[in-house]
Design a protein around this motif. Structure first.
Motif, mmCIF file in Angstrom:
data_model
loop_
_atom_site.group_PDB
_atom_site.id
_atom_site.type_symbol
_atom_site.label_atom_id
_atom_site.label_comp_id
_atom_site.label_asym_id
_atom_site.label_seq_id
_atom_site.Cartn_x
_atom_site.Cartn_y
_atom_site.Cartn_z
ATOM 1 N N HIS A 198 0.841 -1.198 0.000
ATOM 2 C CA HIS A 198 0.000 0.000 0.000
ATOM 3 C C HIS A 198 0.875 1.246 0.000
ATOM 4 O O HIS A 198 1.958 1.268 0.601
ATOM 5 C CB HIS A 198 -0.895 -0.023 1.244
ATOM 6 N N LEU A 199 0.393 2.301 -0.647
ATOM 7 C CA LEU A 199 1.145 3.553 -0.705
ATOM 8 C C LEU A 199 1.341 4.170 0.675
ATOM 9 O O LEU A 199 2.254 4.978 0.887
ATOM 10 C CB LEU A 199 0.434 4.553 -1.628
ATOM 11 N N LYS A 200 0.490 3.791 1.622
ATOM 12 C CA LYS A 200 0.631 4.313 2.984
ATOM 13 C C LYS A 200 1.636 3.504 3.809
ATOM 14 O O LYS A 200 1.878 3.830 4.972
ATOM 15 C CB LYS A 200 -0.733 4.304 3.692
ATOM 16 N N GLY A 201 2.209 2.478 3.217
ATOM 17 C CA GLY A 201 3.175 1.669 3.943
ATOM 18 C C GLY A 201 4.424 2.468 4.288
ATOM 19 O O GLY A 201 4.889 3.306 3.510
ATOM 20 N N ARG A 202 4.979 2.211 5.446
ATOM 21 C CA ARG A 202 6.185 2.927 5.891
ATOM 22 C C ARG A 202 7.446 2.092 5.687
ATOM 23 O O ARG A 202 8.516 2.632 5.460
ATOM 24 C CB ARG A 202 6.047 3.321 7.364
ATOM 25 N N ASP A 203 7.323 0.774 5.805
ATOM 26 C CA ASP A 203 8.488 -0.097 5.692
ATOM 27 C C ASP A 203 8.458 -0.884 4.385
ATOM 28 O O ASP A 203 7.385 -1.220 3.869
ATOM 29 C CB ASP A 203 8.532 -1.074 6.872
ATOM 30 N N ALA A 204 9.645 -1.177 3.862
ATOM 31 C CA ALA A 204 9.744 -1.999 2.665
ATOM 32 C C ALA A 204 9.288 -3.420 2.981
ATOM 33 O O ALA A 204 9.437 -3.903 4.106
ATOM 34 C CB ALA A 204 11.175 -2.006 2.144
ATOM 35 N N TYR A 205 8.758 -4.074 1.984
ATOM 36 C CA TYR A 205 8.202 -5.420 2.171
ATOM 37 C C TYR A 205 9.229 -6.394 2.729
ATOM 38 O O TYR A 205 8.886 -7.321 3.465
ATOM 39 C CB TYR A 205 7.645 -5.953 0.841
ATOM 40 N N ASP A 206 10.520 -6.217 2.392
ATOM 41 C CA ASP A 206 11.532 -7.173 2.832
ATOM 42 C C ASP A 206 12.106 -6.855 4.214
ATOM 43 O O ASP A 206 13.064 -7.490 4.648
ATOM 44 C CB ASP A 206 12.658 -7.285 1.804
ATOM 45 N N VAL A 229 -11.258 -3.316 2.424
ATOM 46 C CA VAL A 229 -10.399 -4.497 2.442
ATOM 47 C C VAL A 229 -9.006 -4.117 2.950
ATOM 48 O O VAL A 229 -8.418 -4.799 3.799
ATOM 49 C CB VAL A 229 -10.317 -5.139 1.044
ATOM 50 N N ALA A 230 -8.473 -3.012 2.452
ATOM 51 C CA ALA A 230 -7.150 -2.559 2.895
ATOM 52 C C ALA A 230 -7.124 -2.321 4.403
ATOM 53 O O ALA A 230 -6.123 -2.595 5.074
ATOM 54 C CB ALA A 230 -6.754 -1.277 2.155
ATOM 55 N N GLU A 231 -8.224 -1.838 4.940
ATOM 56 C CA GLU A 231 -8.286 -1.547 6.378
ATOM 57 C C GLU A 231 -8.219 -2.808 7.238
ATOM 58 O O GLU A 231 -7.974 -2.732 8.444
ATOM 59 C CB GLU A 231 -9.565 -0.763 6.691
ATOM 60 N N LEU A 238 5.597 -1.418 1.588
ATOM 61 C CA LEU A 238 5.926 -0.822 0.294
ATOM 62 C C LEU A 238 6.837 -1.744 -0.502
ATOM 63 O O LEU A 238 7.684 -2.439 0.076
ATOM 64 C CB LEU A 238 6.647 0.510 0.491
ATOM 65 N N ILE A 239 6.673 -1.727 -1.807
ATOM 66 C CA ILE A 239 7.647 -2.356 -2.698
ATOM 67 C C ILE A 239 8.434 -1.212 -3.326
ATOM 68 O O ILE A 239 7.913 -0.522 -4.222
ATOM 69 C CB ILE A 239 6.965 -3.213 -3.779
#
Length: 271
Positions: A198-206, A229-231, A238-239
């Motif tokens: 999600h664009l609101k993500g703060r950390d990278a997926y890995d 659904v996102a909620e 983030l990627i």
């Protein structure tokens, strides 16, 4: 041999090819091409689910030695080449298809044999047959235990999807749900951590730890995840991307996430 497109069996095959409701009401799907039919024949469970095998006249002529085993696997019908081409969902028909009874799955199977470490993909309104097929193929390769689809998603038994799974549809457990947010709630109650790219993500997926039960929410190709659904996600990730690309194809994004889980768990096992 069936030589007329007006034949009742031919009309029924065309209906099953084109209409998801007809497939659902009959409880079957169509697997076209020698690769898919051979996978069905060689799997003891699926072999019992073959209702009928249809061959083009030329395919039957070229594979005469196979006919006895095909006949043992299911009732066989030979169609003239023009009739088979009329039925086929491909531009260049390969001359063989099977009508197969569906297999239904339960949530326990989605969570996998080792329910302490599920790896689940949840799809929200995914519409492209190629994307869904790619996700199934990648899911099998990455060790996903199961896939959950919202009812609005493209039909997994669409012949284009079945072909593009390259057989993974026969091996990866899945289920459709009328209440996607409620089903995600069931995953969370089972101790599964739910992530959404999600664009609101703060950390990278890995940067996350996926070595325990996890699920990823993947949204519509054009609009992404619906807000409700996102909620449901416990974490947004983030990627990271270079260049000017704003987003990844849904199947590509899902693949990146699935294989990160596979990488972490593989390395953890080695340790």
């Amino acid at each position: 041999m069936i030589t007329s497109t007006a034949n009742a069996q031919v009309k029924e095959l065309i209906k099953l090819m084109k209409k998801s409701r007809a497939r659902e009401e009959a409880g079957v799907f169509i697997a076209e091409g020698p690769r898919m039919v051979n996978e069905l024949r060689n799997d003891p469970v699926w072999r019992k689910r073959i209702e009928k095998i249809c061959l083009s006249e030329s395919y039957a002529g070229r594979h005469e030695r196979e006919l006895p085993d095909l006949q043992r696997a299911g009732r066989t019908e030979i169609l003239s080449d023009p009739v088979f081409a009329h039925v086929s969902d491909t531009k260049t028909p390969q001359g063989i298809l099977a009508v197969v009874r569906r297999k239904e799955y339960r949530m326990e199977q989605i969570l996998g044999v080792d329910a302490s470490c599920p790896h689940v993909i949840v799809l929200d309104n995914l519409q492209d047959p190629g994307n869904l097929g790619t996700i199934f193929r990648t899911a099998e390769a990455a060790g996903v235990t199961g896939i959950i689809l919202g009812r609005e998603c493209v039909d997994i038994y669409n012949p284009k999807v079945v072909r593009s799974t390259m057989g993974a549809v026969l091996r990866v457990p899945f289920l459709y749900t009328d209440d996607l947010t409620g089903t995600i709630g069931e995953l969370k109650q089972a101790g599964i951590k739910v992530y959404a790219a999600h664009l609101k993500g703060r950390d990278a997926y890995d940067q996350e730890d996926y070595k325990t039960g996890c699920a990823f929410l993947i949204g519509n190709e054009g609009n992404g995840l619906r807000d409700e659904v996102a909620e449901c996600a416990d974490r947004y990730v983030l990627i990271p991307m270079l260049g000017r690309a704003e987003s990844l194809n849904a199947a590509v994004a899902a693949s990146v996430l699935m294989f990160e889980v596979s990488r972490q768990r593989r390395n953890y096992d080695i340790e």
